[in-house]
Design a protein around this motif. Sequence first.
Motif, PDB file in Angstrom:
ATOM      1  N   LEU A  56       5.470  -7.056 -10.167  1.00  0.00           N
ATOM      2  CA  LEU A  56       6.691  -6.828  -9.394  1.00  0.00           C
ATOM      3  C   LEU A  56       6.391  -6.130  -8.076  1.00  0.00           C
ATOM      4  CD1 LEU A  56       9.763  -7.172  -9.491  1.00  0.00           C
ATOM      5  CD2 LEU A  56       9.876  -4.924 -10.557  1.00  0.00           C
ATOM      6  N   LEU A  57       5.500  -5.159  -8.099  1.00  0.00           N
ATOM      7  CA  LEU A  57       5.116  -4.460  -6.875  1.00  0.00           C
ATOM      8  C   LEU A  57       4.471  -5.421  -5.884  1.00  0.00           C
ATOM      9  CD1 LEU A  57       4.814  -1.725  -5.388  1.00  0.00           C
ATOM     10  CD2 LEU A  57       2.564  -1.555  -6.446  1.00  0.00           C
ATOM     11  N   LYS A  58       3.593  -6.304  -6.380  1.00  0.00           N
ATOM     12  CA  LYS A  58       2.940  -7.284  -5.509  1.00  0.00           C
ATOM     13  C   LYS A  58       3.957  -8.211  -4.869  1.00  0.00           C
ATOM     14  CE  LYS A  58      -1.414  -7.984  -4.827  1.00  0.00           C
ATOM     15  NZ  LYS A  58      -2.062  -7.542  -3.629  1.00  0.00           N
ATOM     16  N   VAL A  59       4.941  -8.656  -5.649  1.00  0.00           N
ATOM     17  CA  VAL A  59       5.954  -9.578  -5.135  1.00  0.00           C
ATOM     18  C   VAL A  59       6.839  -8.896  -4.102  1.00  0.00           C
ATOM     19  CG1 VAL A  59       8.019 -10.881  -5.774  1.00  0.00           C
ATOM     20  CG2 VAL A  59       5.958 -11.083  -7.155  1.00  0.00           C
ATOM     21  N   VAL A  60       7.292  -7.687  -4.424  1.00  0.00           N
ATOM     22  CA  VAL A  60       8.222  -6.992  -3.522  1.00  0.00           C
ATOM     23  C   VAL A  60       7.549  -6.592  -2.222  1.00  0.00           C
ATOM     24  CG1 VAL A  60       9.610  -4.878  -3.296  1.00  0.00           C
ATOM     25  CG2 VAL A  60       9.744  -6.236  -5.365  1.00  0.00           C
ATOM     26  N   THR A  61       6.264  -6.273  -2.246  1.00  0.00           N
ATOM     27  CA  THR A  61       5.584  -5.855  -1.020  1.00  0.00           C
ATOM     28  C   THR A  61       4.956  -7.020  -0.264  1.00  0.00           C
ATOM     29  OG1 THR A  61       3.576  -5.348  -2.279  1.00  0.00           O
ATOM     30  CG2 THR A  61       5.111  -3.536  -1.881  1.00  0.00           C
ATOM     31  N   SER A  62       5.161  -8.250  -0.718  1.00  0.00           N
ATOM     32  CA  SER A  62       4.621  -9.396   0.005  1.00  0.00           C
ATOM     33  C   SER A  62       5.408  -9.614   1.298  1.00  0.00           C
ATOM     34  CB  SER A  62       4.684 -10.658  -0.867  1.00  0.00           C
ATOM     35  OG  SER A  62       6.022 -11.056  -1.061  1.00  0.00           O
ATOM     36  N   GLY A  63       4.815 -10.300   2.230  1.00  0.00           N
ATOM     37  CA  GLY A  63       5.417 -10.505   3.548  1.00  0.00           C
ATOM     38  C   GLY A  63       6.791 -11.152   3.532  1.00  0.00           C
ATOM     39  N   PRO A  64       6.953 -12.315   2.907  1.00  0.00           N
ATOM     40  CA  PRO A  64       8.263 -12.980   2.924  1.00  0.00           C
ATOM     41  C   PRO A  64       9.371 -12.158   2.260  1.00  0.00           C
ATOM     42  CG  PRO A  64       6.566 -14.519   2.225  1.00  0.00           C
ATOM     43  CD  PRO A  64       5.932 -13.178   2.303  1.00  0.00           C
ATOM     44  N   VAL A  65       9.078 -11.493   1.173  1.00  0.00           N
ATOM     45  CA  VAL A  65      10.106 -10.704   0.490  1.00  0.00           C
ATOM     46  C   VAL A  65      10.477  -9.489   1.319  1.00  0.00           C
ATOM     47  CG1 VAL A  65      10.623  -9.362  -1.586  1.00  0.00           C
ATOM     48  CG2 VAL A  65       9.405 -11.520  -1.785  1.00  0.00           C
ATOM     49  N   THR A  66       9.490  -8.843   1.920  1.00  0.00           N
ATOM     50  CA  THR A  66       9.757  -7.694   2.787  1.00  0.00           C
ATOM     51  C   THR A  66      10.604  -8.107   3.983  1.00  0.00           C
ATOM     52  OG1 THR A  66       7.664  -6.697   2.127  1.00  0.00           O
ATOM     53  CG2 THR A  66       8.689  -5.826   4.106  1.00  0.00           C
ATOM     54  N   ALA A  67      10.299  -9.261   4.572  1.00  0.00           N
ATOM     55  CA  ALA A  67      11.084  -9.752   5.707  1.00  0.00           C
ATOM     56  C   ALA A  67      12.515 -10.070   5.279  1.00  0.00           C
ATOM     57  CB  ALA A  67      10.417 -10.994   6.290  1.00  0.00           C
ATOM     58  N   ALA A  68      12.673 -10.681   4.110  1.00  0.00           N
ATOM     59  CA  ALA A  68      14.014 -11.010   3.635  1.00  0.00           C
ATOM     60  C   ALA A  68      14.822  -9.750   3.353  1.00  0.00           C
ATOM     61  CB  ALA A  68      13.926 -11.876   2.380  1.00  0.00           C
ATOM     62  N   LEU A  69      14.197  -8.757   2.727  1.00  0.00           N
ATOM     63  CA  LEU A  69      14.899  -7.504   2.472  1.00  0.00           C
ATOM     64  C   LEU A  69      15.271  -6.789   3.773  1.00  0.00           C
ATOM     65  CD1 LEU A  69      12.893  -6.101  -0.574  1.00  0.00           C
ATOM     66  CD2 LEU A  69      15.220  -6.973  -0.580  1.00  0.00           C
ATOM     67  N   SER A  70      14.383  -6.817   4.740  1.00  0.00           N
ATOM     68  CA  SER A  70      14.669  -6.211   6.032  1.00  0.00           C
ATOM     69  C   SER A  70      15.835  -6.913   6.717  1.00  0.00           C
ATOM     70  CB  SER A  70      13.447  -6.247   6.937  1.00  0.00           C
ATOM     71  OG  SER A  70      12.437  -5.436   6.411  1.00  0.00           O
ATOM     72  N   ALA A  71      15.877  -8.236   6.632  1.00  0.00           N
ATOM     73  CA  ALA A  71      16.973  -8.995   7.227  1.00  0.00           C
ATOM     74  C   ALA A  71      18.303  -8.669   6.561  1.00  0.00           C
ATOM     75  CB  ALA A  71      16.684 -10.493   7.118  1.00  0.00           C
ATOM     76  N   VAL A  72      18.287  -8.528   5.245  1.00  0.00           N
ATOM     77  CA  VAL A  72      19.526  -8.179   4.539  1.00  0.00           C
ATOM     78  C   VAL A  72      20.003  -6.793   4.950  1.00  0.00           C
ATOM     79  CG1 VAL A  72      20.455  -7.629   2.251  1.00  0.00           C
ATOM     80  CG2 VAL A  72      19.097  -9.696   2.575  1.00  0.00           C
ATOM     81  N   ILE A  73      19.086  -5.841   5.050  1.00  0.00           N
ATOM     82  CA  ILE A  73      19.456  -4.476   5.446  1.00  0.00           C
ATOM     83  C   ILE A  73      19.958  -4.460   6.883  1.00  0.00           C
ATOM     84  CG2 ILE A  73      18.538  -2.156   5.873  1.00  0.00           C
ATOM     85  CD1 ILE A  73      16.718  -2.641   3.399  1.00  0.00           C
ATOM     86  N   ASP A  74      19.286  -5.174   7.785  1.00  0.00           N
ATOM     87  CA  ASP A  74      19.719  -5.239   9.183  1.00  0.00           C
ATOM     88  C   ASP A  74      21.115  -5.837   9.289  1.00  0.00           C
ATOM     89  OD1 ASP A  74      17.402  -4.093  10.099  1.00  0.00           O
ATOM     90  OD2 ASP A  74      16.439  -5.996  10.635  1.00  0.00           O
TER      91      ASP A  74
END
Length: 55
Positions: free
Chosen positions: A33-51
Motif C-alpha cells: 500500500l505504501l508503494k502504491v500510494v507514494t508512486s508518481g501517478p497516485v501522488t499526482a492524482a491525490l494532489s489534483a484532488v486536493i488542489d
Amino acid sequence: MRKLIARLSDDAGMNTAEYAVGTLAAVAFAGILLKVVTSGPVTAALSAVIDRALG
C-alpha cells in the motif's frame, strides 16, 4: 475429565504461529500500500484532488 477434553479441543483464538502469519501478512500489505500510494501517478492524482478541493 470432560472439562479437560473440552478445554484442549477448544479453538477459540489464534495461536502464536497464526499471529506471526497474520502479522507478516499485515506488514506485507502495508508495504504494498505504501508503494502504491507514494508512486508518481497516485501522488499526482491525490494532489489534483486536493488542489481542486481547496481551489
